[in-house]
Every structure is written in structure tokens, then in C-alpha cells.
Design a protein around this motif. Structure first.
Motif, PDB file in Angstrom:
ATOM      1  N   ARG A  33       0.833  -1.200   0.000  1.00 13.03           N
ATOM      2  CA  ARG A  33       0.000   0.000   0.000  1.00 13.03           C
ATOM      3  C   ARG A  33       0.868   1.250   0.000  1.00 13.03           C
ATOM      4  O   ARG A  33       2.019   1.232   0.452  1.00 13.03           O
ATOM      5  CB  ARG A  33      -0.936  -0.001   1.217  1.00 13.03           C
ATOM      6  CG  ARG A  33      -1.892  -1.179   1.234  1.00 13.03           C
ATOM      7  CD  ARG A  33      -2.674  -1.233   2.520  1.00 13.03           C
ATOM      8  NE  ARG A  33      -3.643  -2.317   2.505  1.00 13.03           N
ATOM      9  CZ  ARG A  33      -3.359  -3.583   2.778  1.00 13.03           C
ATOM     10  NH1 ARG A  33      -2.107  -3.917   3.108  1.00 13.03           N
ATOM     11  NH2 ARG A  33      -4.292  -4.510   2.734  1.00 13.03           N
ATOM     12  N   TYR A  34       0.275   2.330  -0.476  1.00 16.18           N
ATOM     13  CA  TYR A  34       0.997   3.601  -0.521  1.00 16.18           C
ATOM     14  C   TYR A  34       1.334   4.091   0.882  1.00 16.18           C
ATOM     15  O   TYR A  34       2.401   4.682   1.094  1.00 16.18           O
ATOM     16  CB  TYR A  34       0.156   4.638  -1.255  1.00 16.18           C
ATOM     17  CG  TYR A  34       0.854   5.962  -1.449  1.00 16.18           C
ATOM     18  CD1 TYR A  34       1.661   6.182  -2.557  1.00 16.18           C
ATOM     19  CD2 TYR A  34       0.720   6.999  -0.520  1.00 16.18           C
ATOM     20  CE1 TYR A  34       2.315   7.389  -2.743  1.00 16.18           C
ATOM     21  CE2 TYR A  34       1.370   8.206  -0.691  1.00 16.18           C
ATOM     22  CZ  TYR A  34       2.163   8.396  -1.802  1.00 16.18           C
ATOM     23  OH  TYR A  34       2.820   9.583  -1.967  1.00 16.18           O
ATOM     24  N   SER A  35       0.437   3.871   1.826  1.00 17.54           N
ATOM     25  CA  SER A  35       0.688   4.301   3.206  1.00 17.54           C
ATOM     26  C   SER A  35       1.872   3.576   3.824  1.00 17.54           C
ATOM     27  O   SER A  35       2.502   4.100   4.755  1.00 17.54           O
ATOM     28  CB  SER A  35      -0.561   4.074   4.056  1.00 17.54           C
ATOM     29  OG  SER A  35      -0.946   2.711   4.042  1.00 17.54           O
ATOM     30  N   PHE A  73       5.286   5.066   1.313  1.00 18.70           N
ATOM     31  CA  PHE A  73       5.737   6.453   1.371  1.00 18.70           C
ATOM     32  C   PHE A  73       6.681   6.742   2.546  1.00 18.70           C
ATOM     33  O   PHE A  73       7.742   7.345   2.345  1.00 18.70           O
ATOM     34  CB  PHE A  73       4.519   7.374   1.416  1.00 18.70           C
ATOM     35  CG  PHE A  73       4.861   8.831   1.461  1.00 18.70           C
ATOM     36  CD1 PHE A  73       5.191   9.509   0.310  1.00 18.70           C
ATOM     37  CD2 PHE A  73       4.880   9.521   2.660  1.00 18.70           C
ATOM     38  CE1 PHE A  73       5.522  10.853   0.334  1.00 18.70           C
ATOM     39  CE2 PHE A  73       5.199  10.860   2.710  1.00 18.70           C
ATOM     40  CZ  PHE A  73       5.529  11.533   1.533  1.00 18.70           C
ATOM     41  N   ASP A 120      -3.138   1.794  -4.106  1.00 16.54           N
ATOM     42  CA  ASP A 120      -3.135   3.202  -3.707  1.00 16.54           C
ATOM     43  C   ASP A 120      -4.287   3.432  -2.740  1.00 16.54           C
ATOM     44  O   ASP A 120      -5.445   3.527  -3.145  1.00 16.54           O
ATOM     45  CB  ASP A 120      -3.269   4.099  -4.938  1.00 16.54           C
ATOM     46  CG  ASP A 120      -2.978   5.561  -4.629  1.00 16.54           C
ATOM     47  OD1 ASP A 120      -2.767   5.875  -3.437  1.00 16.54           O
ATOM     48  OD2 ASP A 120      -2.956   6.385  -5.561  1.00 16.54           O
ATOM     49  N   ASP A 121      -3.974   3.491  -1.459  1.00 19.45           N
ATOM     50  CA  ASP A 121      -5.008   3.666  -0.430  1.00 19.45           C
ATOM     51  C   ASP A 121      -5.142   5.113   0.023  1.00 19.45           C
ATOM     52  O   ASP A 121      -5.713   5.373   1.089  1.00 19.45           O
ATOM     53  CB  ASP A 121      -4.700   2.776   0.782  1.00 19.45           C
ATOM     54  CG  ASP A 121      -3.322   3.056   1.376  1.00 19.45           C
ATOM     55  OD1 ASP A 121      -2.527   3.788   0.740  1.00 19.45           O
ATOM     56  OD2 ASP A 121      -3.035   2.554   2.481  1.00 19.45           O
ATOM     57  N   ARG A 122      -4.650   6.041  -0.759  1.00 19.63           N
ATOM     58  CA  ARG A 122      -4.787   7.453  -0.401  1.00 19.63           C
ATOM     59  C   ARG A 122      -6.208   7.932  -0.666  1.00 19.63           C
ATOM     60  O   ARG A 122      -6.832   7.545  -1.660  1.00 19.63           O
ATOM     61  CB  ARG A 122      -3.813   8.311  -1.203  1.00 19.63           C
ATOM     62  CG  ARG A 122      -2.361   8.090  -0.879  1.00 19.63           C
ATOM     63  CD  ARG A 122      -1.477   8.920  -1.790  1.00 19.63           C
ATOM     64  NE  ARG A 122      -1.564   8.470  -3.174  1.00 19.63           N
ATOM     65  CZ  ARG A 122      -0.941   9.043  -4.192  1.00 19.63           C
ATOM     66  NH1 ARG A 122      -0.196  10.117  -3.974  1.00 19.63           N
ATOM     67  NH2 ARG A 122      -1.078   8.559  -5.407  1.00 19.63           N
ATOM     68  N   ALA A 123      -6.705   8.736   0.227  1.00 20.25           N
ATOM     69  CA  ALA A 123      -8.025   9.339   0.022  1.00 20.25           C
ATOM     70  C   ALA A 123      -7.884  10.458  -1.011  1.00 20.25           C
ATOM     71  O   ALA A 123      -6.967  11.281  -0.928  1.00 20.25           O
ATOM     72  CB  ALA A 123      -8.575   9.897   1.331  1.00 20.25           C
ATOM     73  N   ARG A 160     -11.512  15.090   0.531  1.00 25.21           N
ATOM     74  CA  ARG A 160     -11.186  15.855   1.745  1.00 25.21           C
ATOM     75  C   ARG A 160     -11.658  17.305   1.617  1.00 25.21           C
ATOM     76  O   ARG A 160     -12.202  17.875   2.572  1.00 25.21           O
ATOM     77  CB  ARG A 160      -9.680  15.804   1.997  1.00 25.21           C
ATOM     78  CG  ARG A 160      -9.144  14.406   2.259  1.00 25.21           C
ATOM     79  CD  ARG A 160      -7.736  14.469   2.828  1.00 25.21           C
ATOM     80  NE  ARG A 160      -6.812  15.132   1.923  1.00 25.21           N
ATOM     81  CZ  ARG A 160      -6.084  14.507   1.015  1.00 25.21           C
ATOM     82  NH1 ARG A 160      -6.179  13.183   0.879  1.00 25.21           N
ATOM     83  NH2 ARG A 160      -5.252  15.162   0.232  1.00 25.21           N
TER      84      ARG A 160
END
Length: 509
Positions: free
Chosen positions: A182-184, A187, A212-215, A220
Motif C-alpha cells: 500500500r501507498y501508506s 511512502f 493506492d489507499d490514499r483518500a 477531503r
């Protein structure tokens, strides 16, 4: 008349039910003292067993040969007197050919599996190359091959290729199949070491290992803007903004800047309505007029346009019964006269443009061909035809003048010597996008005129106004030369007439 009372030892159940009598004797098959038939001398169970054997064989036959096979006592359990036949049906039901049942798949359990109770994010920041590196991992070998092929296609330098290989060793040394990255997780580990995150993620995505688990940033932003709104207004605004961004069954998607401008303009109005109403259907025409009169100038027109778009979408989705913005008009603001740039401002831009070949080409495209900043940074190499002296600006083909041609040749020579292996199809590329496929950034494109009066946008406007002043303020000529809208061409023509009339009055005095 037969009596239906019970006669022990003399009659079977069929005799009581149907009024039939059977003689009691010894069955030829099972040798029991039971009621038997007069024709063959077999009991009811032996005859039933023979009938089932005939059905199982699938052939219509007489019962006598099957009765001779009954040589033992017949036993059965409760409610299981009719076992399933293995053969096809007989009689009329047997005319239909039944499909054979599908065989069950052969299941082979090779190793035991452990069910996942909960997912714990991995921390690649604790990676130690001496302790944890596994260069023989098959996934790492495949990823390094994919990185090498991608680097050759994109023109990566050996430093970029080395950094991507280091990042892949950190991420894939202990990788096991079925565990996406995952991206989290990617990174923090790569950023702290100064390794490229985007290029590493692109390699992992080619192998199907990246998630890609970014919101999304728009989610937002939308949640912040809707904070404090009533639930009914909240849902209507979300559906409206999603339609602006993604489009709908009968509506085209709009630009992100349009959605941001619309919601930013009416957010204070929606928050004020949320203090009094629970839903948009409670908003009246007087509320729309009050919101319009609270703004002045250009803001009044922008607010009514945004509110009209919101209520039109809510009416289409069935969230409101009527549109309160119908027949509410705002007088269109009269456009002012466009003024030309001073010669001192133009000379300052020319002085700045002589530093590097990319700046000279950017200034030439804006000042000669009236190209917008976004059009300049998204132009492709295929838009330039030096042999036929043609250039395509914003989809409009224009002749290539000598000044722009010299600037193009200088820039192409510099690009070829600076990034000989780049695969980026865009005309203007900085160091960052030379190893990618995307366009240059907005700040990089506008850096030459950032603190000057004559910005790229002002240079574009001044070029079109100059064309109108030179050719007698003809809107048709402006639309053909620059490919602009007819309303925009009329505005430039009106400004040119005003300036020419003012110059004539000053000359007459």
C-alpha cells in the motif's frame, strides 16, 4: 360387502384399504408366512423389490424373471421404502434424456492456510540491508527487470535507476504472494531515505502489487466545505459536486476549478440556510433574491450562476419539487475597455526572455501566437511542423514566423543535448518531467513573468488587441487568426474601436 375391521393373521393392509383378499401362505421368495398372491405365490415385499429391479434395469419386462431372483427376506427402514434408481426412468417419463451430473472437482490440499484475523501495516522503515535483504526473491528479480525496461523506455539516468533498485530491495526482500503493498506503507520508508516513491510505485503497479489507499484530495476538500451544513443540504450539495466533477447521464464533466469556484461562492449562503432549514426544498424565491442582493459587482452574477446550477441538479434528481432560481436574472456587467501594455513592460519581458532557450520559446508562444499558459505547457512535439512552417496552438493551425522558428530550433537543440533518451512527447519539459510522460508544471511555465506586470496572460491579451488595432477591429478576422470564440472576438473589436476613437479625438485636439 367387506368388513373393514381388523382380522389378525388373515388379511394385509391392502385388503382393508381396497377390499382385496389374499390367501395366507408361505412366500416362494422369502419363505415367510404372509399373505401371498394367487398367481405367482410371492408376498408384497418380494413383488415390490422385483418392480424396482425392472425400473433399475431400464428395460420394460415381465415381472416373473425378477421374482425368481428373490431368495431372501426383504428388510427396509421407515420412510425409505423407495430407494433411488440408478438407471433411467421407464415409461413416458423415460423419454426425456437426463443430463449426467457434473463430477465434483478434485480438491488437493497442498499446504495448510492461516486465516487472517486482522491486517497489521508493515513498517519498512526498520529495514536493514545487511540483515533483511533477499536478492534471490523471485518477485524482487521480476521487479528489477521491469524497472530496467521502464527506465530504458522513459530515459532514466543511472542514478534514478539505482535509487529505484534500492527502493525495490527494501520493499520486496521479504515479500510473499498475496500481500499487496500500500501507498501508506511505501511512502514513509522511501521518503525518509530520499528514494523515489512515484517511480517505485509505478514499477510495483506494473506487476500488480501496488494498492493506492490514499483518500482523493477532492473528497477531503468536499468534506471540509460541507462541514456545518444541514443533512438535507449536505446530501444535495454532494450529489451536485459529484456530477460537476464526474458528469452524469446527460451532463458533461466540468473542470475542477469550476466546481471549486461554484462551491466556494455559495458556501456562506448554504451555511446560513442550514441554520434555518433542514433541506433545500424549504428555500424560497425570497431567499435566493436576498442572497443575490447581498453580493455586489461580478460576485452577484457568479453567485446566481452557482445557485442556478445547484437547484437545477437537485430538481433533476428529484430532491426538490420546484426550482426557486427560475426567472431570477442579474444584469450582465459591462466589460471594460482592454488596455494595451506599455512598451517599458514589454522590454522588461524581452530582457528576461534572453536567459535560457525555454524562456524564449515560452515568451514567443504567448506574445506572438497568443497561447495560454496551459496551452504552452501541454503542447506536443507533433504540434510543430518546422519543415512546412506550421504550428498548432490550442487545436488551431497557424503559420510559423521566423522569431518563433528560431526559438523552437534553439530549444530543440538544447533538449536533444540535455535529455537525449527522454520519451516525453511534450514540447517543453523540465528536469522532473524529462523522465516521465506528463506535462510541465504551472509554476515552471510561468516563472519567467511571475513578478512582472506583463505576465503570460497579459501578453496573450495584448497580442490579440494589437491584431484588432492593426486590422480595423474586425471580429471575424480575430476569430480566424486565433481560433477564439465570437463573443471574445467582439469584445476585442469593441475595445479596439474605443481605443482608436480615443486616439482620433486626442489627435484632433
Amino acid at each position: 360387502m367387506f368388513r373393514l375391521g381388523r382380522l389378525p393373521g388373515r388379511f394385509c393392509r391392502g385388503c382393508y384399504t381396497y377390499g382385496q383378499q389374499h390367501a395366507v401362505g408361505e412366500c416362494v421368495g422369502c419363505r415367510r408366512q404372509v399373505p401371498v398372491d394367487d398367481k405367482y405365490g410371492y408376498c408384497r415385499l418380494c413383488r415390490a423389490r422385483a418392480s424396482w429391479a425392472i425400473k433399475a434395469s431400464g428395460k420394460a419386462s415381465v415381472i416373473e424373471p425378477y421374482l425368481r431372483r428373490m431368495t431372501c427376506q426383504q428388510l427396509f427402514f421407515a420412510n425409505l421404502q423407495r430407494p433411488k434408481n440408478g438407471g433411467p426412468r421407464v415409461g413416458k417419463a423415460g423419454r426425456r434424456v437426463l443430463k449426467p451430473p457434473l463430477p465434483e472437482p478434485h480438491r488437493v490440499i497442498t499446504t495448510s492456510t492461516q486465516l487472517t484475523l486482522f491486517t497489521v501495516p508493515r513498517d519498512f522503515r526498520r529495514f536493514d540491508r545487511e540483515l533483511h535483504a533477499d536478492l534471490a526473491n523471485p518477485w524482487l528479480v521480476r521487479a528489477r527487470q521491469a524497472a530496467r525496461a521502464l527506465g530504458e523506455a522513459r530515459g532514466w539516468s543511472r542514478w534514478i535507476t539505482s535509487d529505484v533498485n534500492r527502493a525495490l530491495v527494501i520493499v520486496l526482500s521479504g515479500f510473499r504472494e498475496g500481500e499487496p503493498i500500500r501507498y501508506s506503507e511505501l511512502f514513509p520508508a522511501l521518503r525518509v531515505r530520499g528514494l523515489p516513491v512515484v517511480r517505485t510505485a509505478e514499477v510495483l503497479d506494473r506487476l500488480g502489487l501496488f494498492v493506492d489507499d490514499r483518500a482523493p484530495a477532492v473528497d477531503r476538500w468536499l468534506e471540509q466545505k460541507r462541514d456545518g451544513m444541514a443533512p438535507g443540504i449536505h446530501r444535495a450539495v454532494e450529489a451536485w459536486v459529484r456530477t460537476l466533477l464526474d458528469g452524469g447521464p446527460r451532463s458533461e464533466p466540468r473542470s475542477r476549478h469550476t466546481a471549486w469556484a461554484y462551491l466556494g461562492e455559495i458556501q456562506p449562503v448554504l451555511l446560513e440556510w442550514s441554520g434555518r432549514y433542514d433541506h433545500l426544498r424549504e428555500v424560497t424565491r425570497q431567499d435566493i433574491i436576498a442572497a443575490r442582493d447581498a453580493a455586489t459587482g461580478k460576485q452577484r452574477e457568479s453567485r446566481i450562476v452557482a445557485l442556478r446550477s445547484l437547484f437545477r441538479q437537485a430538481k433533476k434528481n428529484g430532491q426538490i419539487f420546484r426550482n426557486p432560481t427560475i426567472r431570477i436574472r442579474v444584469p450582465r456587467q459591462a466589460d471594460g475597455v482592454i488596455q494595451a501594455l506599455d512598451q517599458a513592460d514589454v522590454d522588461q519581458v524581452i530582457t528576461t526572455a534572453t536567459t535560457t532557450p525555454d524562456l524564449r520559446l515560452i515568451i514567443a508562444l504567448a506574445a506572438v501566437h497568443a497561447a495560454r499558459p496551459k496551452t504552452i505547457r501541454t503542447m506536443l512535439l507533433d504540434d510543430v511542423d518546422i519543415g512546412n512552417r506550421r504550428i498548432t496552438v490550442g487545436g488551431h493551425v497557424r503559420p510559423l514566423d521566423d522569431l518563433t522558428r528560431r526559438a523552437l530550433l534553439d530549444w530543440l537543440d538544447y533538449r536533444r543535448s540535455r535529455w537525449p533518451t527522454t520519451a516525453n512527447p511534450h514540447l517543453l519539459i523540465p528536469q522532473k518531467t524529462a523522465v516521465e510522460l506528463g506535462p510541465a508544471g504551472k509554476l515552471w511555465t510561468t516563472r519567467a513573468t511571475r513578478n512582472l506586470t506583463a505576465t503570460l496572460e497579459r501578453l496573450r491579451v495584448d497580442r490579440q488587441l494589437e491584431e484588432a488595432l492593426t486590422h480595423g477591429a474586425d471580429p471575424l478576422h480575430l476569430a480566424l487568426v486565433f481560433g477564439i470564440d465570437e463573443k471574445t472576438a467582439i469584445r476585442y473589436a469593441d475595445s479596439a474601436r474605443a481605443l482608436l476613437g480615443e486616439a482620433a479625438e486626442q489627435a484632433s485636439q
